[in-house]
Motif scaffolding. Structure first.
Motif, short mmCIF file in Angstrom:
data_model
loop_
_atom_site.label_atom_id
_atom_site.label_comp_id
_atom_site.label_asym_id
_atom_site.label_seq_id
_atom_site.Cartn_x
_atom_site.Cartn_y
_atom_site.Cartn_z
N MET A 260 0.82 -1.21 0.00
CA MET A 260 0.00 0.00 0.00
C MET A 260 0.85 1.27 0.00
O MET A 260 0.40 2.31 -0.46
CB MET A 260 -0.97 -0.03 1.17
CG MET A 260 -2.03 -1.13 0.95
SD MET A 260 -3.42 -1.01 2.08
CE MET A 260 -2.58 -1.37 3.62
N SER A 261 2.06 1.16 0.51
CA SER A 261 2.93 2.35 0.50
C SER A 261 3.27 2.76 -0.93
O SER A 261 3.50 3.92 -1.23
CB SER A 261 4.20 2.11 1.32
OG SER A 261 5.14 1.35 0.61
N GLU A 264 -0.30 4.09 -2.78
CA GLU A 264 -0.84 5.41 -2.45
C GLU A 264 -0.27 6.52 -3.34
O GLU A 264 -0.79 7.63 -3.38
CB GLU A 264 -0.60 5.76 -0.98
CG GLU A 264 0.79 6.24 -0.64
CD GLU A 264 0.90 6.80 0.80
OE1 GLU A 264 -0.08 7.32 1.32
OE2 GLU A 264 2.01 6.66 1.38
N HIS A 265 0.81 6.22 -4.08
CA HIS A 265 1.47 7.26 -4.87
C HIS A 265 0.58 7.82 -5.95
O HIS A 265 0.60 9.01 -6.24
CB HIS A 265 2.74 6.71 -5.53
CG HIS A 265 3.98 6.96 -4.73
ND1 HIS A 265 4.37 8.22 -4.37
CD2 HIS A 265 4.90 6.11 -4.20
CE1 HIS A 265 5.49 8.14 -3.66
NE2 HIS A 265 5.83 6.87 -3.54
N LYS A 294 -6.90 2.84 7.73
CA LYS A 294 -6.15 3.89 8.45
C LYS A 294 -5.56 4.95 7.52
O LYS A 294 -5.00 5.93 7.99
CB LYS A 294 -4.96 3.25 9.20
CG LYS A 294 -5.29 2.16 10.17
CD LYS A 294 -4.05 1.75 10.97
CE LYS A 294 -3.30 0.62 10.29
NZ LYS A 294 -2.12 0.13 11.04
N LEU A 295 -5.63 4.71 6.22
CA LEU A 295 -4.80 5.52 5.32
C LEU A 295 -5.54 6.73 4.74
O LEU A 295 -6.68 6.64 4.33
CB LEU A 295 -4.28 4.64 4.17
CG LEU A 295 -3.51 3.40 4.64
CD1 LEU A 295 -3.06 2.57 3.46
CD2 LEU A 295 -2.32 3.78 5.52
N SER A 296 -4.83 7.86 4.70
CA SER A 296 -5.44 9.09 4.21
C SER A 296 -5.71 9.04 2.70
O SER A 296 -6.58 9.71 2.19
CB SER A 296 -4.55 10.29 4.54
OG SER A 296 -3.26 10.11 3.99
N ARG A 297 -4.92 8.24 2.00
CA ARG A 297 -5.13 8.15 0.56
C ARG A 297 -5.83 6.85 0.17
O ARG A 297 -5.53 6.26 -0.88
CB ARG A 297 -3.79 8.24 -0.16
CG ARG A 297 -3.08 9.57 0.05
CD ARG A 297 -1.80 9.59 -0.76
NE ARG A 297 -1.23 10.93 -0.78
CZ ARG A 297 -0.60 11.44 -1.83
NH1 ARG A 297 -0.48 10.76 -2.93
NH2 ARG A 297 -0.11 12.66 -1.77
N VAL A 301 -5.27 4.17 -3.03
CA VAL A 301 -4.76 2.83 -2.71
C VAL A 301 -5.69 1.75 -3.28
O VAL A 301 -5.25 0.82 -3.97
CB VAL A 301 -4.60 2.64 -1.18
CG1 VAL A 301 -4.28 1.19 -0.85
CG2 VAL A 301 -3.52 3.57 -0.64
#
Lengths: 433, 433
Positions: A260-261, A264-265, A294-297, A301
Motif C-alpha cells: 500500500m505504501s 498510495e502514490h 487507516k490511510l489518508s489516501r 490505494v
C-alpha cells in the motif's frame, strides 16, 4: 469484491495481466504536445517576458522578474516555520545519502603503453545542473535531497532549483529548507514546461544548465523529452511499482503495508506480491483490508490495488524470480529467508530491499541509496540516479612519432577502405616527414 | 576567395561565428516527423509484414522474411572478398579497443554499517543490444567496432546488428567481416526508421532489445529519439567538429591535414584552428590549398571549411582554451609544447589528442578510445560511448530490525510531512511488533 486479484503465474490470465502492466502510460493528447511546443518556443524567443507571463497565468500573479529568485530572507523564514524534528530527519537523510553516493565517485585514470603512448579518461563534474521540484500536493522534500545530493557529491558547483510557487507567490517551507540543507545554489519560483525551457535555453534571468533532473507532470515530462539533446535529462519516468517476492518466512502484515505504501502514490502505481504460499496470500489480503482503513489516501490505494495490483501465486521461487525479471520493477522486496543468495538471480530491478526489515519507505527516505529509480520496466536498461549522472568523461590519446609510424599503414588502410582520403592524408603527411 | 576565414577571437565577428556554429542542425521538416511516426506505428502493429514492406520499398526488393537474417555462408563469403590487410588492420583495432575499454569495467560493490546494515550497488550488463550501421557510402567498419566492442566488454551476450541492404539484397562485405570479428550475434538486412522500430518493439523475427546505439540519417535519429524510454539509446548526434589549439611549436602541414580530415565528413562539419601565431595561421592556409587538391571529397571539404571552418587568432593561450571550452568540441587536438599541462584546463571535449603525433584519425580507427563522441557542443554533458553505456545498476538495502527501529521515527516524520501515511504505516507496523 476483492481488494486485490489473485492470479496464478503460469496461466493465460497471468500473462494477460503482465502485458497490461506495460500499458499503464498516461495518455498524451495531441493538444498537450502542441501546448508544450508553443511554450518552449515562446521562452526560447521571448525569455523572461514569456516566463513571467506563463508563471502569472498558471501559478501565481505575485511573481515578477524582481522576486522570481528566492531570497536569503525567504529561506531564513522557512527555517522558522518548519518543525525541529523535520530538520533532524532531513539531516540524517542527508548524511546517509552523502555516505552512499560518495562510494560512487570515480577518478580520472591513465595508462601507458610502449613507445611513450598514453591513453586515459578524464572525469569531470557537470558545471550547471537544474533540478525540477513539483509544487502543490506532490512537494516532496525527500525528492529535493535525492536529486541534489548526487550532483553535489559529483562536484557540481552550480545547482539551480525550480519549483512552481503557490498562489500567494511563496514556496512550501519544507522544500526551501531541504534545498538549503542539500546545498542548492539558486531557487526560482517557476514551474511547468516554461521552467524546463528556461533552464534548457536560458533567459535574461535564468542561466542555461547542462542537465535537468527531477520529476514532474505530463507537461514537464514532455518538455524534458523535447529539450533532450539541447541539455541532458535524467530518465523518462512512468508510473512506478513495487514487487514483493515472499516465502513462508514473510510477515503478511508487513507485506500488506509495503504494497500500500506504493499504491498510495498514484492511481497508475502497481503493487504486486509474488509468493509460493497460498496461506501468505490469504493473510496479506486480510491485512490489506484492515490496514487500508487507516490511510489518508485510501481511495487511491484501493484504485491502484484493484487495477494494477495482484497477488501472483507460483509453483516455486524460480518462477517468481522469472516473472519479476520480466516486470523489471522499480522497487523489489525480497521477503525471503536468505535474500542475499537470491541477489545474483535478480536481473532487472531499480532498488532491491533484502529481508523483512528493509521496507521500501526506508529506501525512499533514509537508507542512503537514491530513490530516483527506473520505472515501468525500464530497469531493463536504466539505473538509479547516481553520481555518474552528474559527471562527463573525456578520453585522451597521446602517441609518439615512433608509435604512430608503427600503426600508420593500418590507419591508412582502414581510412581508404571507408573512402575517407583526408583521414588517410592526415597520417600520410606525418609518415612522409 | 579564401579557403577558410580568419577571425580574431575577441571581436564581435568572432562571437557571431561561434554563435552560428551552434545552429548547424539539420532542418527537420514536419513531413519527416510524420513519416517517421507512421513507420513506427506500422511496425509496432504489423511487425514483420510492415518491416519487409518498407525494406522492399526503400532498400531492396530481394529481402524477405526468410533471408532477412544474414547467414553463416554470407559471412564466410564476405571474408573471401575482403583484403588481408583490411582484416589485419581490423584485428589490431579490435585488440586496442578492447584493451582500452577493459579499463572502464566496474565491479558491483557493497558496504556494511553498524547493526547488520548492508548497502550496495549491483552492476550488470544489459541483456540485449541493437547496433545500427548505416549502409551505402557511410558504411564504416570502424563504426561497427566502436559500437559493438564496449557492449561485448560489458558482458552483453546478445548483440543484434541492423544495416540496410544494397539493391541486390547483399551487405557490404567489410561491414560483415568487422561485425563478425567484433562478435555481433545476429545481423538483419534492415535499415531506416523501420529497423529502429523493429528493435524497439520487436517483430515476429526481430527480437526487442534493451538499448539501440549507432549513427544514422535524420529518419534514424528521429526514430531513436521517439523510442527513447521504450528502450535506451546512445546520445543524440549532431554535426561533428574538430578544434585544434596550436602554438608556434606546431606543424602547419599536419594541422591542415587534420582540419580537412574532419571537414570531409559532412557539409555541416566544423574544423577550427585556434592559435596565437599569425605565422602558423598563414602557413596552415597555404597547406590547406595545397593538400585539398589530393582529396577525393574536395567539394565537401571546401564547403565545410568555408562555412563552418575558421582560423581564430587569440592574444594568449588562456583565451584559446576559453573559446574551446565554450565550443565543447567533439575532437580537440592540443598541438602545443606541453599538452599534458593543459589537460586540466580543458572542461568540455569529447576526445583530446595530445601533441603533434596524435592526429584525430588515430583515434577514429586504432588507438583504442571510442570514436563515438558527443558532437555539436554536447560534450558539456555527454561522454564518449563506453562500457558504462552497456551496463545497468541496481542498488540494494538490507537493514536489521534494530537498525530500522533506530531510524523509524525519522522515516515516519518525513513520510507524514509529505502526506504519505501509507509510507509511514509501513514503518509503524514494524515498530509496533
Amino acid at each position: 469484491m476483492s481488494i486485490i486479484n489473485t492470479i496464478y503465474g503460469n496461466t493465460e490470465e497471468g500473462k494477460e495481466f503482465l502485458k497490461g502492466l506495460q500499458n499503464r502510460e498516461e495518455a498524451v493528447h495531441e493538444e498537450i504536445t502542441q501546448k508544450v511546443q508553443v511554450i518552449l518556443k515562446d521562452i526560447k524567443e521571448n525569455g523572461d517576458k514569456a516566463l513571467i507571463s506563463y508563471t502569472n497565468k498558471f501559478d501565481s500573479k505575485n511573481v515578477n522578474v524582481k522576486n522570481i529568485l528566492v531570497t536569503k530572507e525567504e529561506i531564513e523564514k522557512a527555517y522558522e516555520s518548519v518543525e525541529k524534528e523535520f530538520i533532524d530527519a532531513i539531516n540524517l537523510a542527508v548524511e546517509n545519502i552523502k555516505f552512499f553516493h560518495e562510494k560512487q565517485k570515480r577518478n580520472s585514470w591513465m595508462i601507458t603503453k610502449d613507445k611513450e603512448v598514453v591513453l586515459g579518461q578524464q572525469v569531470r563534474p557537470l558545471e550547471k545542473v537544474g533540478v525540477y521540484v513539483p509544487g502543490g500536493t506532490a512537494a516532496y522534500p525527500s525528492s529535493v535531497l535525492m536529486n541534489t545530493i548526487p550532483a553535489k557529491v559529483a562536484g557540481v558547483r552550480n545547482i539551480t532549483m525550480v519549483t512552481p510557487p503557490l498562489k500567494d507567490g511563496s514556496i512550501n517551507p519544507n522544500i526551501l529548507v531541504a534545498a538549503d540543507i542539500a546545498g542548492v545554489d539558486k531557487i526560482y519560483k517557476i514551474g511547468g514546461a516554461q521552467a524546463i525551457a528556461a533552464m534548457a535555453f536560458g533567459t535574461e534571468t535564468v542561466e542555461r544548465v547542462d542537465k535537468i533532473v527531477g520529476p514532474g507532470n505530463i507537461y514537464v515530462a514532455m518538455a524534458k523529452k523535447s529539450v533532450y539533446g539541447n541539455v541532458d535529462i535524467d530518465m523518462i519516468a512512468g508510473p512506478s511499482e513495487i514487487l514483493v517476492i515472499a516465502d513462508e518466512s514473510a510477515n503478511a502484515k508487513y507485506i500488506a503495508a509495503d504494497l500500500m505504501s506504493q499504491a498510495e502514490h498514484d492511481k497508475l502505481a502497481s503493487s504486486i506480491l509474488i509468493t509460493t504460499s497460498k496461506e501468505l496470500a490469504k493473510k496479506v489480503k486480510e491485512q490489506l483490508k484492515i490496514q487500508v482503513e487507516k490511510l489518508s489516501r485510501k481511495d487511491i490505494v484501493l484504485y491502484s490495488l484493484k487495477n494494477y495490483g495482484a497477488i501472483i501465486l507460483t509453483d516455486n521461487m524460480e518462477q517468481a524470480i522469472e516473472i519479476s525479471n520480466n516486470i523489471a520493477p522499480e522497487h523489489l522486496e525480497l521477503c525471503i529467508k536468505d535474500p542475499f543468495l537470491t541477489l545474483g538471480d535478480i536481473k532487472n530491478a531499480g532498488s532491491i530491499f533484502l529481508g523483512h526489515f528493509s521496507p521500501e519507505p526506508l529506501g525512499d527516505y533514509i537508507a542512503g541509496p537514491n530513490h530516483v529509480l527506473p520505472t515501468s520496466g525500464t530497469a531493463r536498461f536504466f539505473s538509479p540516479l547516481s553520481v555518474d549522472d552528474f559527471v562527463k568523461k573525456s578520453s585522451f590519446i597521446r602517441y609518439s612519432k615512433e608509435a604512430l609510424l608503427d600503426v600508420g599503414d593500418k590507419i591508412v588502410k582502414l581510412a581508404e577502405t571507408e573512402g575517407l582520403t583526408a583521414h588517410a592524408n592526415s597520417i600520410k603527411v606525418r609518415m612522409e616527414d
